[in-house]
Design a protein around this motif. Sequence first.
Motif, PDB file in Angstrom:
ATOM      1  N   VAL A 198      -9.680  64.146  -2.225  1.00 22.18           N
ATOM      2  CA  VAL A 198      -8.821  63.221  -2.977  1.00 22.18           C
ATOM      3  C   VAL A 198      -9.662  62.448  -4.000  1.00 22.18           C
ATOM      4  CG1 VAL A 198      -7.441  61.109  -2.762  1.00 22.18           C
ATOM      5  CG2 VAL A 198      -7.065  63.019  -1.167  1.00 22.18           C
ATOM      6  N   HIS A 199     -10.774  61.927  -3.526  1.00 15.44           N
ATOM      7  CA  HIS A 199     -11.707  61.186  -4.373  1.00 15.44           C
ATOM      8  C   HIS A 199     -12.141  62.047  -5.556  1.00 15.44           C
ATOM      9  CE1 HIS A 199     -15.823  59.223  -4.967  1.00 15.44           C
ATOM     10  NE2 HIS A 199     -15.047  58.168  -4.915  1.00 15.44           N
ATOM     11  N   ARG A 200     -12.507  63.278  -5.258  1.00 13.47           N
ATOM     12  CA  ARG A 200     -12.965  64.179  -6.301  1.00 13.47           C
ATOM     13  C   ARG A 200     -11.864  64.456  -7.321  1.00 13.47           C
ATOM     14  NH1 ARG A 200     -13.200  69.092  -8.040  1.00 13.47           N
ATOM     15  NH2 ARG A 200     -11.527  69.774  -6.647  1.00 13.47           N
ATOM     16  N   ARG A 201     -10.657  64.716  -6.836  1.00 15.89           N
ATOM     17  CA  ARG A 201      -9.573  65.054  -7.764  1.00 15.89           C
ATOM     18  C   ARG A 201      -9.248  63.903  -8.708  1.00 15.89           C
ATOM     19  NH1 ARG A 201      -4.971  68.894  -4.911  1.00 15.89           N
ATOM     20  NH2 ARG A 201      -6.435  70.388  -3.972  1.00 15.89           N
ATOM     21  N   PHE A 202      -9.146  62.695  -8.169  1.00 18.58           N
ATOM     22  CA  PHE A 202      -8.775  61.571  -9.051  1.00 18.58           C
ATOM     23  C   PHE A 202      -9.902  61.224 -10.018  1.00 18.58           C
ATOM     24  CE2 PHE A 202      -5.574  60.626  -5.641  1.00 18.58           C
ATOM     25  CZ  PHE A 202      -4.476  60.918  -6.447  1.00 18.58           C
ATOM     26  N   LEU A 203     -11.137  61.371  -9.568  1.00 22.75           N
ATOM     27  CA  LEU A 203     -12.230  61.055 -10.483  1.00 22.75           C
ATOM     28  C   LEU A 203     -12.390  62.118 -11.560  1.00 22.75           C
ATOM     29  CD1 LEU A 203     -14.603  59.258  -8.040  1.00 22.75           C
ATOM     30  CD2 LEU A 203     -13.937  58.421 -10.294  1.00 22.75           C
ATOM     31  N   ARG A 204     -12.152  63.369 -11.218  1.00 20.60           N
ATOM     32  CA  ARG A 204     -12.154  64.424 -12.245  1.00 20.60           C
ATOM     33  C   ARG A 204     -11.057  64.160 -13.276  1.00 20.60           C
ATOM     34  NH1 ARG A 204     -16.564  67.757 -12.661  1.00 20.60           N
ATOM     35  NH2 ARG A 204     -17.486  67.537 -10.593  1.00 20.60           N
ATOM     36  N   ALA A 205      -9.907  63.713 -12.780  1.00 18.69           N
ATOM     37  CA  ALA A 205      -8.761  63.529 -13.679  1.00 18.69           C
ATOM     38  C   ALA A 205      -8.904  62.306 -14.571  1.00 18.69           C
ATOM     39  CB  ALA A 205      -7.472  63.412 -12.863  1.00 18.69           C
ATOM     40  N   ALA A 206      -9.764  61.372 -14.154  1.00 15.84           N
ATOM     41  CA  ALA A 206      -9.811  60.091 -14.867  1.00 15.84           C
ATOM     42  C   ALA A 206     -10.343  60.235 -16.289  1.00 15.84           C
ATOM     43  CB  ALA A 206     -10.679  59.099 -14.089  1.00 15.84           C
ATOM     44  N   GLY A 207     -11.145  61.262 -16.529  1.00 17.91           N
ATOM     45  CA  GLY A 207     -11.708  61.404 -17.874  1.00 17.91           C
ATOM     46  C   GLY A 207     -12.635  60.261 -18.231  1.00 17.91           C
ATOM     47  N   THR A 208     -13.349  59.775 -17.220  1.00 15.72           N
ATOM     48  CA  THR A 208     -14.263  58.644 -17.424  1.00 15.72           C
ATOM     49  C   THR A 208     -15.697  59.132 -17.311  1.00 15.72           C
ATOM     50  OG1 THR A 208     -12.609  57.132 -16.520  1.00 15.72           O
ATOM     51  CG2 THR A 208     -14.892  56.357 -16.579  1.00 15.72           C
ATOM     52  N   ASP A 209     -16.508  58.784 -18.290  1.00 14.76           N
ATOM     53  CA  ASP A 209     -17.910  59.238 -18.322  1.00 14.76           C
ATOM     54  C   ASP A 209     -18.851  58.280 -17.623  1.00 14.76           C
ATOM     55  OD1 ASP A 209     -17.437  61.466 -19.761  1.00 14.76           O
ATOM     56  OD2 ASP A 209     -18.380  60.764 -21.625  1.00 14.76           O
TER      57      ASP A 209
END
Lengths: 379, 379, 379
Positions: free
Chosen positions: A86-97
Amino acid sequence: MGAVREALDALGLVDHHCHGTVSADLDRAAFEPLLTEGDAWPGVSPFDSPVGVAVRRHCAPLLDLPRHAPADEYLARRLELGWREVHRRFLRAAGTDVFCVDTGYCPGRLTAPREVADAAGGSAHEVVRLESVAESVREAGVEPDAYADAFRAAALDAVRRPGVVAVKSVAAYRTGFDLNPARPSDAVVTGAARHWLPAGGRLDDPVLVRHLLWTAVDLGLPLQLHTGFGDSDIRLHRADPALLTDWLHLTAGTIPVLLLHCWPHHRQAAYLATVFEHVYFDVGLTLHHVGPARAGAVLAEALEITPFRKLLYSSDAYGVAEFYHLGALAFRQGLAELLQGRVDADELSARDALRFARWAGRDNAVRVYRLPDDSPGGE
Amino acid sequence: MGAVREALDALGLVDHHCHGTVSADLDRAAFEPLLTEGDAWPGVSPFDSPVGVAVRRHCAPLLDLPRHAPADEYLARRLELGWREVHRRFLRAAGTDVFCVDTGYCPGRLTAPREVADAAGGSAHEVVRLESVAESVREAGVEPDAYADAFRAAALDAVRRPGVVAVKSVAAYRTGFDLNPARPSDAVVTGAARHWLPAGGRLDDPVLVRHLLWTAVDLGLPLQLHTGFGDSDIRLHRADPALLTDWLHLTAGTIPVLLLHCWPHHRQAAYLATVFEHVYFDVGLTLHHVGPARAGAVLAEALEITPFRKLLYSSDAYGVAEFYHLGALAFRQGLAELLQGRVDADELSARDALRFARWAGRDNAVRVYRLPDDSPGGE
Amino acid sequence: MGAVREALDALGLVDHHCHGTVSADLDRAAFEPLLTEGDAWPGVSPFDSPVGVAVRRHCAPLLDLPRHAPADEYLARRLELGWREVHRRFLRAAGTDVFCVDTGYCPGRLTAPREVADAAGGSAHEVVRLESVAESVREAGVEPDAYADAFRAAALDAVRRPGVVAVKSVAAYRTGFDLNPARPSDAVVTGAARHWLPAGGRLDDPVLVRHLLWTAVDLGLPLQLHTGFGDSDIRLHRADPALLTDWLHLTAGTIPVLLLHCWPHHRQAAYLATVFEHVYFDVGLTLHHVGPARAGAVLAEALEITPFRKLLYSSDAYGVAEFYHLGALAFRQGLAELLQGRVDADELSARDALRFARWAGRDNAVRVYRLPDDSPGGE
């Protein structure tokens, strides 16, 4: 979709203020309170609030569920995938560098800055919470007349660690901003320490809180200040950043001061950012609580009179990884709605809209925190 | 018209806070001041304000006049029909099933709760205004050291009458909310009573006002609090409900507290309703003053971060029967605009929109006041 | 374009509060600080703020440049034309007939009221700033016990000059509005004068500021009060006009009081204008800072509950002639958007919309200031 939204979707954001999330699987009783600044009460689920609606709409699809999935299905699927996925999916989706992570509030086990950044494929920096430093100094044992020096030394040690880019204060929670703005003398600090050190508890002495703010000035790093709403510990009328005006006059020409969250005092924050060179602000936390449906309206108020150099992006994600994604989405959707609408009405040129979007999403933070930036189009 | 508006039009509202209206025919000099929280002044007719515009637009057709009828025609037709028929028409049109009527402010002859309910084909409950109780106790004669017990006994008597579902305080008018939050001791109350009882006048002693608020806690019924704007007696900055935060911490877990009206502090009220389990709010009074044209915008601010369980509907109708109708219409139009807009943008599911509409219009009040409810779809 | 906008475009506005502009050619270093209530800082150009965007969009074409012209081109063309031609073009474009010019703040050489009016082909009146009168009295030399009389005499002299229609106070800047509302006694004024006269500096003694406000009442002319935002000298929380409520009760039935600017406290100002006969307000200064793109939204908040007799138009233009034009444009565009939108939604009749537009743009000011008015359709 307009050009501004496309540009914002392609832009790697700098999230200049966020936290870690709980590194454990969460059932309903554990998850719901993390959704809200309030709590879950009998018959009053945080899922039935704007932030809960937004999670079901915009986060469910990332867990392979339909939009607007029911809360029970959402929670079941979340458990099924496990918190790491879950953590990985939301952080990938965030588009934050880039993530600037406040590591000072950890009632339980939270993900570390590097865990956040690794999941996103980005980089992390640290923000040191000064109240936590002061409380550690007391716990380590110190005489009242040595407190000022000990706190300053501990703060210096903390900010010299690699990766630290800023400090933060939660003075808004502890005393509010209606403080004597002047730097307190050593004698006055010692007197206050004489009461606070043996009494224990969190740092809420008005003298020691303003000593903390002045110590932040000495440290030389940008200072993040919680302002506006939060949980029930806040006295909202004392968290109005306008109350800081005298202190901002005294600190002009020193460190950057970043007003966080701000709602419902975001117009007051915008005013301060307009008239003081060293003041910046964001509407982080606010944006995911109001959701993408209302983010444009809040940003429109926040940007009414403000130089576009003065707004930064933050998610203020805490506890659940959904907010890295939802904060970024609400920011992109709201800012694009605002800027594209003005372009479409011929009130703003397309070129300016793209500049301002990039500034707010990334460049302003790079500039204030002096972050390395090799992104295309970076300053 | 969208599905949300259709559902709201079909829903029998619970108006959790309103008053009676003048049971007499009203000429222009009598009618105009009842339209506004200000007054009618030479050259400044309340008909030329948002509420007056809304009356001419939305109430004139119910008197068989064209939309936007001139004020003179409106008043002439109103007189022609007679107050009983006018009262009946607006209450039939309101689509309100249940009225909780504040009976404590009656400078002249007003319709009683049963008259209101009968005209609407609905039911009525009563709200006891505690300041009126306190002033009656003084008028009946009491020694200072017996005041606290006498007030409590009188309040208990008042709320034990059949049909009473809540109490109300106008502390906002009398002292504002910047009060010592602690329950005052008997000795302190006696000292304050020693000054107030012989001096007479309305209850505006800060100690006795907070004693009143704590007595409300003892009574165990929901407490309605005027907050935000009103007539010129209000000091708007002292009617900010955020000033109640310390008192709300002390009263957590006791009675429901309902913040009324709230504008322009509705975001502050929304924050309190979000972080305190026992706090609820409405934007009654506000909605008919801003009119249906602006109701959606005000509701959008009020509902920015708030659980949909926490907003209630009230008209705060007082003086003229138009406001039962106009308040209900503004609420339905504004809430439908907000919710349907989000459904149309796929930010909210249609099912959730219908749930939230029903909660705000009816179910939340049924729950807080423990009203009997045999309506279809009731909880 | 709707009928309301056409009517507003054809209407000669009364700008009831403005200033002169710098009568010199301005390079970037001189021009930018005049664009903002803040300043120009390295990397933070006021051109990159809403007001700067609006200047480039709406003022550039009047200098024969394309819409959204770059700042450098804008400044070069401005220099090329020369300040007199620039002044003339923006004042011709403003569509303003009458200017009430505050002549009390002139750090450098500014255009005089007649110069402003001549360039516009209109007429000018003067507004006397009372703090400047008081400071002149001190500079001329006066004993403490003669100060009250000397100030009153000087103020009377100032307002008896031809063309003076109002007085103004910047109490918001000097002390804020959290003042004892009562008229100070002679002895108290003398005591305060004893400290202030030798100390010098600007008038910021709380007793003398409230003596100034009461002297305004004695003068009998309308009183303009700065409220809300301004430069960094303002403490925004002390510039909330709601703090004036006690003083407004004491002065009811005397002079008109005009609350200027008001943002972000424009709802508070609107409330006061609704409940006090003698209170009026504007959102001048605010409108050109937020720009035409956002003017409708600010006006919608300002006019939420307010009688349409109570809003006036002002540009608060100061320093650069662009703001006579931009203020007028933002007002026309914002008010037309608001009123036409309601006409289109059948919430307001076209006839009422045209009346209200004319009132706010011209007639309300004619009435309050008792200006001669031979315009077609005038009252």
